[in-house]
Design a protein around this motif. Structure first.
Motif, PDB file in Angstrom:
ATOM      1  N   ALA A  13      53.531  30.313 -54.428  1.00 27.34           N
ATOM      2  CA  ALA A  13      52.689  31.463 -54.093  1.00 27.34           C
ATOM      3  C   ALA A  13      53.228  32.727 -54.763  1.00 27.34           C
ATOM      4  CB  ALA A  13      52.645  31.649 -52.579  1.00 27.34           C
ATOM      5  N   PHE A  14      54.522  32.925 -54.676  1.00 20.63           N
ATOM      6  CA  PHE A  14      55.105  34.122 -55.290  1.00 20.63           C
ATOM      7  C   PHE A  14      54.936  34.083 -56.809  1.00 20.63           C
ATOM      8  CE2 PHE A  14      57.849  34.515 -51.342  1.00 20.63           C
ATOM      9  CZ  PHE A  14      57.161  35.632 -50.890  1.00 20.63           C
ATOM     10  N   ALA A  15      55.119  32.896 -57.365  1.00 18.85           N
ATOM     11  CA  ALA A  15      54.961  32.779 -58.818  1.00 18.85           C
ATOM     12  C   ALA A  15      53.539  33.143 -59.223  1.00 18.85           C
ATOM     13  CB  ALA A  15      55.306  31.362 -59.285  1.00 18.85           C
ATOM     14  N   GLN A  16      52.564  32.685 -58.433  1.00 17.55           N
ATOM     15  CA  GLN A  16      51.176  32.980 -58.770  1.00 17.55           C
ATOM     16  C   GLN A  16      50.871  34.464 -58.599  1.00 17.55           C
ATOM     17  OE1 GLN A  16      50.198  30.687 -60.788  1.00 17.55           O
ATOM     18  NE2 GLN A  16      48.140  30.743 -59.956  1.00 17.55           N
ATOM     19  N   ILE A  17      51.478  35.064 -57.591  1.00 17.63           N
ATOM     20  CA  ILE A  17      51.251  36.495 -57.390  1.00 17.63           C
ATOM     21  C   ILE A  17      51.842  37.267 -58.571  1.00 17.63           C
ATOM     22  CG2 ILE A  17      51.861  38.465 -55.927  1.00 17.63           C
ATOM     23  CD1 ILE A  17      51.630  36.472 -53.532  1.00 17.63           C
ATOM     24  N   ALA A  18      53.054  36.888 -58.962  1.00 13.99           N
ATOM     25  CA  ALA A  18      53.675  37.541 -60.119  1.00 13.99           C
ATOM     26  C   ALA A  18      52.812  37.319 -61.361  1.00 13.99           C
ATOM     27  CB  ALA A  18      55.081  36.983 -60.347  1.00 13.99           C
ATOM     28  N   TRP A  19      52.325  36.074 -61.507  1.00 12.99           N
ATOM     29  CA  TRP A  19      51.478  35.755 -62.656  1.00 12.99           C
ATOM     30  C   TRP A  19      50.231  36.634 -62.680  1.00 12.99           C
ATOM     31  CZ3 TRP A  19      46.440  33.845 -62.357  1.00 12.99           C
ATOM     32  CH2 TRP A  19      45.871  33.451 -63.579  1.00 12.99           C
ATOM     33  N   SER A  20      49.597  36.777 -61.509  1.00  7.37           N
ATOM     34  CA  SER A  20      48.338  37.527 -61.491  1.00  7.37           C
ATOM     35  C   SER A  20      48.574  39.003 -61.813  1.00  7.37           C
ATOM     36  CB  SER A  20      47.636  37.370 -60.148  1.00  7.37           C
ATOM     37  OG  SER A  20      48.352  38.051 -59.143  1.00  7.37           O
ATOM     38  N   VAL A  21      49.716  39.522 -61.397  1.00  5.45           N
ATOM     39  CA  VAL A  21      50.020  40.918 -61.728  1.00  5.45           C
ATOM     40  C   VAL A  21      50.169  41.069 -63.241  1.00  5.45           C
ATOM     41  CG1 VAL A  21      51.772  42.719 -61.559  1.00  5.45           C
ATOM     42  CG2 VAL A  21      51.070  41.475 -59.512  1.00  5.45           C
ATOM     43  N   VAL A  22      50.948  40.165 -63.826  1.00  4.92           N
ATOM     44  CA  VAL A  22      51.154  40.214 -65.273  1.00  4.92           C
ATOM     45  C   VAL A  22      49.828  40.040 -66.004  1.00  4.92           C
ATOM     46  CG1 VAL A  22      52.146  38.912 -67.188  1.00  4.92           C
ATOM     47  CG2 VAL A  22      53.547  39.473 -65.206  1.00  4.92           C
ATOM     48  N   TYR A  23      48.990  39.150 -65.472  1.00  5.62           N
ATOM     49  CA  TYR A  23      47.717  38.795 -66.094  1.00  5.62           C
ATOM     50  C   TYR A  23      46.722  39.953 -66.042  1.00  5.62           C
ATOM     51  CZ  TYR A  23      43.964  35.390 -67.157  1.00  5.62           C
ATOM     52  OH  TYR A  23      42.952  34.682 -67.729  1.00  5.62           O
ATOM     53  N   GLN A  24      46.854  40.778 -65.009  1.00  6.72           N
ATOM     54  CA  GLN A  24      45.870  41.827 -64.778  1.00  6.72           C
ATOM     55  C   GLN A  24      46.273  43.203 -65.293  1.00  6.72           C
ATOM     56  OE1 GLN A  24      42.655  41.797 -63.009  1.00  6.72           O
ATOM     57  NE2 GLN A  24      42.961  39.778 -63.867  1.00  6.72           N
TER      58      GLN A  24
END
Lengths: 627, 258, 455
Positions: A432-443
């Motif tokens: 979950a944390f990895a995906q949250i970090a990913w989405s921040v980077v992605y956005q």
């Protein structure tokens, strides 16, 4: 939003929740009884959709043709699941933990290529459901009849499963096995049959969940992975093994997504915020919040200690022979540039980077006993920190030196929450944390370059040649590996292993297990970040896939392929996996299936991993020579 | 000198009083047994003292400091050692390393990442293993040890922080009779030699009456008797409680202690 | 057997030979060192077991050795009798688009070699899968450049992969022709000396739709786009261009579903609730199909003109079959209706070779390789700088007509077909279409210069 709009969005959410629930219920059942983390569940779902598409075409339109096609697809996928259980997974129940995960990952690759081969690359849009093809008027809006049907189907399936689990002998056995496997075994339950039937039912539900999608969405080759993370989230939020939990979680996530879409863009306090964009990551935010508050999901219970607790092999200092071997290996690596071409160095640099990444993952998964499905977060944070520092302020050398600490800080932050959990829940919180970090980077386009990432991240002039950079990677990655290994033999490492071997005993001798794990997590994150930073400069560019789920899964595969119970396993796994990917993707069009086949072969022949196998043979040999 | 003083300790689960107003004290070098039929509240009482569960009310003071609300690891820091009913050791480590790990933490070294742990406190660890009589097995992994030897490893681990109090939950459970006697004899010697107070629960009345200085008897969560073995044996209430399983203790012990 | 397959076979042979030779030497050595009497001392079972163990271990070690050896020794071929072109794409990640693409360049390759190759040499395309990851793309790019000695690189589908290869090309001073990536950045603010791009970019395709959108003079617009750079750029471009042409236009709703994961029902409902007069979408693939189905069922498109980038491309349109939303304004490729001689010739050749009709990807694959060939031919050499010089302003004949690569920003002026969707015999077609020349839909030279980093 008006009330009627909210109401209709609620219905939209419920319709999505139903299909999600069906698939998730199957996964939850399978996990509850067999403890298998079934990565292939999304593939079963995809097979369901494709099979239904073909059957419905074949049976022709009309109500009987459509519905028998849909049901039969579920049955076919269920049978396929039973077959997989009997022929493959059965052989792995006594293998080291998580090995079944590796096997199911191989299945993902094989099924994906099989689907491409059988149905072709184009998206296949099935017919609408005969009899339910229209729309009715609800709150002044046209609402598809089929969605109403789905809304009813979810609770119906929930009810049927509940009856099955509470009113039949089979259901009692399933529940007993979910609560306590050993006890169920002691009660004389025929485990083999129970496991097969549970796997069949779980697969049937996945297949049916896929089949009922054909009136809503086309069959596409990416649907296996795109639903996989969603259903895992649903199962974990609901509590692994809990069917009502899965239902509630599916409803929460489905409705929340629909509401985010309904709210759309909001302008408040001078800031524009798009709730619509939040759908990218909302389920992972839900999961993180639920797990932080309820460590076993909404309706889940504490899982007993993992069964592997008492079987961890001793960790001895490498024997002089092994030390010599390692040294020889290092010397060979150091001499490699004399005898190889440029590309070999590039490939070796990749292998070195992934070796350090895998070793850092093994550090927390093996000796510290914390399974992580989101280790790429720290790899990616390191890579992005390096790129950002380099782009904005610092010379490359300093950026490279500081980046790992940024990853370490991230790990320190996320780890604080993660170490409060255990088992699959811990793993899913890391995800979950990895995906949250990913989405921040992605956005965050203006800062991280968004989905396109950043380019121009090349090493300093004096490091630019492939040979020099190879040496840099060798020093940092082999060095990092050595440091991590060495730490395992330090008092800190003993503390980590103590916490894994027996948390009870560790606590009783005054060890703060969580703090030990927390620091271990941060340490592993730091070294993953180092790997990421080297990676960024070796590629010259960086994009969000560096911290995406596939990267995390690659790490897992490397560790498991090499052998989680051996220190050198992660290195062997990283080398073999990277090399395989590089070389077989050149040999055949269906290289993914081939890669899957090779992994399956390795899993079956070397359940203890490549390095584990070599060690076993080594020990057997030296044992014989002593005798 | 009083090491442990417990007064009016209470714990209930959903309205059922698991432990109710239990009070007792324990002196240095004294060996105190906590007995009672199944479900009497022994384990609850034990877990209240070692920090695994929190008491509803009452106090438990170790050398003048309250144990209530403390984590197990904090209680260990005060100088309390523990052994478990089912042995808990570190399976991936050798016997010596098990003891070394405890020593490392005792010496505050557990965040060190520089030195090789296996080379630290070797002599101290060996001395402890010597004391419990398994120095010869020091290099074997814990995973392959006989159960009796594992119990001794646990004892050595528990001694690593020079405890003033040892909490032993069913120390002889699962052991052969001869081993039981040997282990308890060892414990008694250690307790007396180092003035360690020992509180243990036990099912085996042979062990209890042979080694305890004093005995506490729990039934339905309350203390029904307390005193020297002879006094307890003579206690009417205790005899009633144990009537069902009295054979163990009536006949056998009468003979032994006559 | 084509050249690619042949070169692969040779490699496999080399590898298996190494394994075989190693196996022989190992066997000989092992036999020599066998201590005398070992066998007589052990039981038969023991020996069998041991032999099995040894064989297994040996196989494993041999495998490892062979891997290492092949990695070390399979260097570049000694003499180059062919011109090699490196091709990189995410074949397994986007098969729907890239299978036709591959067929396209394979057709071009066949034509080039039939007409005598280039500079008197045969042309060979060495194709690699990047598994959709920029990191892997950069690695195989390095392999193609340093081990295979390719003269130039081409390919890429996803924008982030294209950008990574483009930056690699800059670093390695290698020519790269980006085939498919639509991102504006690849030729503008992240553009470089070594990178050219074939397809009309996001900006250009948006600009092609804007005139029709402005003509409708609708006030309230709703926008839906996949939430990543392509969709974001399309949306930003559309808003900017339309606002310029039609002051006072309002954008009443923006939906940004995650790529491939649209909750179509909720999105459609939210758009309806915003009561727009018209809709602009840049969805494609499965997202588009779900959007169309839900939107039709819920009546979103009734009375609302809808614009959708790319939706007229056969890759996406053909899936919709009889549910094709008639009247939509799209960019695409009406392959069966284009009657220019150059397209007819291509169509005939393609259908003869593949027994299938071309998709837009086929055009992209075909034209990319043809561009590479033209650059080599025009440069008269495979020298990178000469090829780049040749490509600047290079005129090309393609199935879609003439276009050129602009010297200014290395963007090709290849256009796209703009038209409306209609239903014909149960499948979607484009009607009222026209070819929009890319050259007419680019920002001013000054704007482009301002965006592009100095070389």
């Amino acid at each position: 939003m008006s009330f009627s709009a909210i109401f209709v969005q609620l219905l939209n959410g419920l319709a999505s929740a139903s299909s999600l629930f069906l698939v998730a219920a199957g996964l939850s059942l399978i996990f509850g009884v067999t403890r298998i983390v079934n990565f292939a569940h999304g593939s079963l779902y995809m097979l369901g959709t494709y099979t239904a598409y073909s059957l419905v075409q074949w049976f022709g339109g009309g109500i009987p043709g459509f519905w028998s096609g849909v049901l039969l697809s579920g049955v076919i996928v269920g049978l396929f699941g039973a077959l997989v259980e009997r022929l493959l997974l059965r052989r792995l129940y006594h293998a080291p933990e998580l090995l079944q995960l590796l096997a199911t990952f191989a299945l993902v690759l094989i099924i994906s290529d099989f689907t491409l081969w059988a149905w072709g690359p184009e998206d296949l849009l099935g017919p609408r459901a005969p009899g339910l093809a229209g729309a009715i008027s609800i709150a002044g809006r046209r609402f598809p009849e089929y969605d109403l049907f789905l809304i009813l189907l979810g609770p119906l399936v929930l009810g049927l499963l509940w009856l099955l689990l509470t009113r039949t002998r089979w259901g009692t056995l399933v529940r007993a096995a979910t609560e306590d496997r050993e006890m169920a075994g002691a009660l004389g339950v025929n485990q083999a049959w129970l496991f097969t039937s549970v796997f069949a039912l779980g697969s049937f539900l996945a297949g049916l969940g896929g089949a009922i999608q054909i009136p809503r969405e086309p069959a596409v080759l990416t649907m296996d992975l795109s639903i996989l993370s969603d259903v895992f989230v649903v199962v974990v939020v609901g509590g692994m093994g809990s069917i009502p939990g899965a239902f509630l979680a599916a409803v929460i996530i489905g409705v929340l997504k629909a509401m985010c879409i309904g709210i759309g863009n909001v302008h408040a306090f001078g800031i524009d915020f798009s709730f619509s964009k939040l759908t990218l990551v909302v389920e992972f935010i839900v999961m993180a919040v639920v797990l932080v508050i309820r460590p076993w999901g909404l309706f889940g219970r504490s899982q007993g200690a993992p069964r592997a607790a008492s079987t961890e092999p001793p960790l001895n200092l490498p024997s002089p022979a092994l030390q010599k071997l390692l040294l020889a290996g290092l010397i060979m690596l150091a001499l490699l540039p004399l005898a190889s071409d440029r590309y070999t160095l590039v490939l070796m640099t990749d292998i070195l980077v992934f070796a350090l990444f895998a070793v850092s993952l093994h550090f927390i998964m093996g000796p510290a006993g914390m399974h992580s499905f989101g280790h790429a977060a720290y790899f990616g944070l390191g890579a992005y920190a390096a790129a950002l520092l380099f782009k904005h302020v610092l010379p490359m050398e300093l950026a490279l030196a500081l980046a790992p600490f940024a990853a370490g800080l991230g790990a320190l932050l996320f780890g604080w929450f993660c170490v409060r959990l255990s088992g699959v829940y811990l793993a899913m919180l890391t995800l979950a944390f990895a995906q949250i970090a990913w989405s921040v980077v992605y956005q965050w386009d203006s800062f991280t370059g968004g989905s396109n990432g950043m380019v121009g991240v090349w090493p300093a002039q004096w490091l630019a040649s492939k040979t020099t950079f190879y040496y840099l990677a060798l020093v940092l990655c082999a060095g990092g590996t050595m440091v991590l290994w060495r730490i395992l033999y330090s008092p800190f490492g003993y503390g980590l292993r103590a916490g894994r071997d027996s948390p009870l005993r560790a606590d009783a001798i005054g060890i703060d297990v969580r703090r030990q794990q927390w620091l271990g997590f941060a340490l592993a994150g730091t070294f993953a970040g180092l790997a990421g930073a080297v990676y960024a400069f070796s590629k010259g560019s960086i994009s969000p896939d560096a911290l995406s789920i596939p990267r995390s899964v690659d790490g897992l595969v490397m560790v498991l392929m090499g052998g989680i119970q051996t220190l050198t396993g992660a290195v062997a796994g990283a080398a073999v996996f990277t090399w395989l990917q590089d070389s077989i993707s050149r040999q055949t069009e269906f290289w993914r299936a081939l890669l899957g086949g090779i992994i399956l072969f390795l899993v079956l022949v070397f359940p203890q991993g490549i390095a584990g196998f070599i060690r076993e043979r080594w020990e057997a040999r030296s044992g014989r020579s002593e005798a | 000198m009083t090491v442990l003083r417990v007064s009016d300790l209470c714990k209930s689960y959903g309205g059922v009083q698991a432990v109710c107003n239990v009070s007792f004290s324990l002196d240095a070098g004294e060996i105190l047994a906590l007995i009672g039929p199944n479900g009497a509240g022994k384990t609850t009482c034990f877990n209240l003292l070692n920090g695994q569960i929190a008491a509803d009310s009452g106090s438990a003071e170790f050398e003048g400091r309250s144990l209530i609300g403390m984590q197990p690891r904090e209680i260990w820091r005060l100088g309390v050692g523990r052994t478990f009913q089912i042995t808990a050791t570190f399976g991936s480590m050798s016997v010596r390393e098990n003891v070394q790990t405890a020593l490392l933490n005792f010496h505050g070294k557990l965040t060190s990442i520089v030195t090789l742990a296996g080379r630290l406190y070797v002599d101290e660890a060996m001395a402890l293993l010597e004391r419990v009589g398994i120095a010869a097995q020091a290099e074997r992994p814990c995973g392959v040890l006989a159960y009796g030897d594992l119990k001794r490893v646990e004892l050595a681990i528990a001694l690593a922080n020079h405890p003033h109090l040892l909490l032993m939950d069913e120390p002889t459970a699962g052991m052969a009779p001869t081993e039981r006697v040997a282990l308890m004899q060892l414990t008694a010697e250690l307790a007396r030699a180092s003035s360690i107070a020992v509180l243990f629960t036990e099912h085996d009345m042979d062990v209890v009456f042979a080694h305890a200085d004093r005995i506490l008897v729990l039934n339905h969560g309350t203390l029904i008797a307390e005193g020297k073995p002879a006094e307890v044996r003579a206690n009417r209430q205790v005899q009633e409680v144990y009537l069902g399983s009295g054979s163990v203790y009536g006949a056998a012990h009468g003979a032994e202690h006559a | 057997m084509n050249a690619l397959a042949r070169s692969t076979t040779v490699k496999i042979l080399q590898r298996s030979e190494i394994v075989y030779i190693l196996a022989l030497t190992d066997r000989a050595r092992d036999g020599g060192h066998q201590p005398p009497g070992t066998r007589s001392e052990s039981s038969v079972d023991d020996v069998n077991l041991r032999e099995k163990d040894m064989t297994l271990r040996r196989t494993f070690l041999l495998g490892t050795a062979a891997l290492a050896m092949s990695a070390v020794f399979s260097g570049p071929a000694a003499a180059q009798s062919t011109i090699k072109i490196g091709e990189i794409n995410s074949y397994k990640t986007f098969p729907a688009f890239l299978e036709p693409y591959k067929k396209g360049w394979e057709l071009a390759l066949e034509e080039i070699n039939k007409s005598g190759g280039l500079l008197g040499k045969k042309v060979e395309v060495i194709s690699r899968d990047d598994s959709g990851k920029p990191g892997d793309a950069v690695r195989v790019a390095e392999e193609l450049v340093s081990r295979e000695n390719v003269s130039l690189l081409m390919g890429a589908f996803a924008s982030h992969v294209g950008l990574a290869i483009s930056d690699f090309a800059k670093q390695r001073k290698t020519l790269y022709i980006a085939a498919e990536p639509l991102t504006d950045q690849i030729v503008w603010n992240k553009g470089n000396h070594y990178t050219f791009r074939l397809r009309p970019s996001t900006y250009m395709q948006v600009a092609m739709l804007v005139p029709d959108a402005a003509k409708l003079n609708k006030k309230r617009w709703a926008i839906v786009y996949p939430n990543y750079e392509y969709g974001q750029s399309a949306t930003a471009g559309f808003k900017k261009l339309l606002s310029a042409k039609q002051p006072g236009v309002e954008f009443v709703s923006e939906q940004a579903p995650a790529l491939g994961k649209i909750e179509a029902g909720a999105v459609v409902q939210a758009l309806i609730d915003a009561k727009p007069d018209a809709i602009f979408s840049s969805l494609f693939g499965a997202d588009l199909q779900k959007f169309v189905r839900e939107g039709t069922q819920r009546g979103l498109f009734k009375g609302r003109p809808t614009f959708n980038l790319l939706a007229g491309e056969p890759e996406y349109l053909d899936t919709l079959k009889d549910e094709t939303p008639a009247g939509w304004y799209v960019t695409g490729y009406p392959w069966e209706q284009i009657n220019t001689p150059e397209h007819k010739k291509f169509l005939a050749a393609y259908q003869a070779k593949w027994k299938d009709y071309p998709r837009l990807g086929s055009i992209v694959g075909y034209s990319t390789l043809m561009s590479a060939a033209e650059a080599i031919k025009k440069a008269g050499s495979t020298d990178t700088e000469k090829m780049i010089a040749a490509m600047k302003g290079m005129q090309m004949d393609s199935p879609l007509g003439k276009f050129s690569y602009r010297a200014l920003d290395h963007q090709s002026t290849m256009g796209a077909y703009v038209g409306r969707l209609a239903l014909k015999d149960g499948k979607g077609v484009m009607v009222d279409w026209k070819y929009s020349n890319g050259a007419d839909f680019l920002p001013s030279d000054a704007d482009v210069k301002a965006m592009r980093p100095a070389e």
